[in-house]
Design a protein around this motif. Structure first.
Motif, PDB file in Angstrom:
ATOM      1  N   SER A 140       0.837  -1.192   0.000  1.00 45.99           N
ATOM      2  CA  SER A 140       0.000   0.000   0.000  1.00 45.99           C
ATOM      3  C   SER A 140       0.874   1.245   0.000  1.00 45.99           C
ATOM      4  O   SER A 140       1.955   1.261   0.611  1.00 45.99           O
ATOM      5  CB  SER A 140      -0.899   0.003   1.245  1.00 45.99           C
ATOM      6  N   GLU A 141       0.390   2.299  -0.657  1.00 48.43           N
ATOM      7  CA  GLU A 141       1.109   3.568  -0.670  1.00 48.43           C
ATOM      8  C   GLU A 141       1.265   4.161   0.727  1.00 48.43           C
ATOM      9  O   GLU A 141       2.106   5.039   0.940  1.00 48.43           O
ATOM     10  CB  GLU A 141       0.369   4.599  -1.556  1.00 48.43           C
ATOM     11  N   HIS A 142       0.459   3.688   1.668  1.00 47.24           N
ATOM     12  CA  HIS A 142       0.515   4.222   3.031  1.00 47.24           C
ATOM     13  C   HIS A 142       1.615   3.573   3.870  1.00 47.24           C
ATOM     14  O   HIS A 142       1.874   4.001   4.993  1.00 47.24           O
ATOM     15  CB  HIS A 142      -0.842   4.047   3.708  1.00 47.24           C
ATOM     16  N   ASP A 248       1.117  11.342   5.724  1.00 52.65           N
ATOM     17  CA  ASP A 248       0.931  10.031   5.125  1.00 52.65           C
ATOM     18  C   ASP A 248       1.892   9.871   3.948  1.00 52.65           C
ATOM     19  O   ASP A 248       2.004  10.775   3.115  1.00 52.65           O
ATOM     20  CB  ASP A 248      -0.515   9.904   4.635  1.00 52.65           C
ATOM     21  N   THR A 251       0.161  10.510   0.426  1.00 48.10           N
ATOM     22  CA  THR A 251      -0.587  11.720   0.092  1.00 48.10           C
ATOM     23  C   THR A 251       0.115  13.005   0.504  1.00 48.10           C
ATOM     24  O   THR A 251      -0.306  14.078   0.115  1.00 48.10           O
ATOM     25  CB  THR A 251      -1.968  11.701   0.783  1.00 48.10           C
TER      26      THR A 251
END
Length: 336
Positions: A140-142, A248, A251
């Protein structure tokens, strides 16, 4: 609009430029036709788009500062899709300097060009390799990505960090795209599907690393193009929206910046991938089972929920269909 696409003689760049031209955009294509792999294949891709209305080609090297400054000053693109890079995980072990020259210095020249000519949005290619030592699936990008396992991945992680700095300092909207194992017609000869196909048709053994226990989010090139163009239209918000203790990773919150995965959410084991290819070719592969290679990760799996939320797009072409299309192209192009 006028869009600069770097790497238009490359695999993904060729497909992106083709789609943009088909929908009526003006494309300035840039490539240096490096000899990392078959230059004739690159020329063949380029020949298919050079005669199309709206296309202008520039032969230039990303690492040539003066040439890159001239490209931006002359053409003044409204948006930029940066796909050119020195690719390949294993090649970096023998040629590390070219990765820094192309992927780091070259990317700086792209950022500077965007900054000084008021580009509205920079979309650039990153890679799933930045997940490095992460083992929690799906990626995940997170998740943090602080531990790349190859120099190639490290240069792409550097791209993400450099873009974030420019987005913050100069309010340049930037979107990074982490591609997951892209394949399809007009693909790269150094990648697995191309190598496997060539070996099987020649009756030569297929080198299978990690004894075939790899799993990959194999992603068909048309799905990649959909994601690239979808994010191009989705310009990151210019205002900060972060209020927590730590921004984050996907983002930012302090800059007009986003990171997206583009990959098939259904990973496929390498041996299954080979079985599909055997059926499409009508020939059985001779397998040479080998250990895990330095820098390789055993598995990749993409979480694309952020991409879907932002663009409405999720990769959907399965390997049976995608490999079949590749084989049809390969047989036609090489008369195999």
């Amino acid at each position: 609009m006028k869009i600069l696409v770097t790497g238009t003689a490359g695999f993904i760049g060729y497909h992106v430029a083709t789609r943009l031209l088909e929908r009526g955009e003006e494309v300035v294509g840039l490539d240096n036709l490096s000899d990392y792999y078959d230059v004739e294949l690159k020329k063949a891709r380029l020949a298919r788009i050079q005669g199309k209305p709206g296309y202008t080609h520039v032969h230039a090297d990303l690492a040539d500062r003066e040439a890159m400054e001239q490209v931006f000053a002359t053409h003044r693109p409204r948006r930029v899709i940066h796909l050119a890079a020195q690719a390949g995980v294993r090649y970096a072990a023998q040629n590390p300097h070219v990765y820094v020259s192309s992927n780091v210095t070259g990317f700086l020249h792209v950022l500077e060009g965007c900054r000084h000519t008021g580009v509205e949005h920079l979309v650039f290619a990153s890679t799933s390799s930045v997940y490095g030592a992460n083992t929690r699936m799906p990626f995940s990008e997170h998740q943090p990505t602080e531990h790349p396992l190859t120099l190639y991945a490290a240069t792409k992680k550097a791209n993400e960090q450099m873009a974030h700095a420019y987005a913050h300092l100069y309010r340049l909207p930037c979107t990074g795209l982490r591609f997951f194992t892209v394949y399809g017609p007009w693909g790269r000869p150094d990648m697995a599907l191309f190598l496997f196909t060539k070996a099987i048709l020649a009756g030569e053994p297929v080198r299978v690393f990690n004894h075939g226990r790899h799993k990959r989010s194999f992603t068909y090139v048309d799905d990649i193009v959909d994601g690239v163009l979808g994010t191009l239209e989705n310009v990151p918000a210019p205002e900060p929206h972060w209020s927590g203790e730590r921004p984050d990773p996907g983002t930012s919150g302090v800059a007009p910046y986003r990171i997206f995965n583009i990959g098939n959410e259904k990973p496929v084991e390498l041996l299954r991938y080979i079985e599909v290819l055997e059926r499409c070719l009508g020939k059985t592969a001779r397998l040479d089972m080998l250990p895990l290679q330095p820098g390789d990760v055993p598995d990749t799996e993409a979480n694309v929920s952020a991409l879907v939320q932002a663009t409405g797009h999720a990769p959907k072409v399965d390997v049976q269909e995608g490999v079949g299309r590749f084989v049809d192209w390969y047989r036609g192009y090489y008369r195999a």
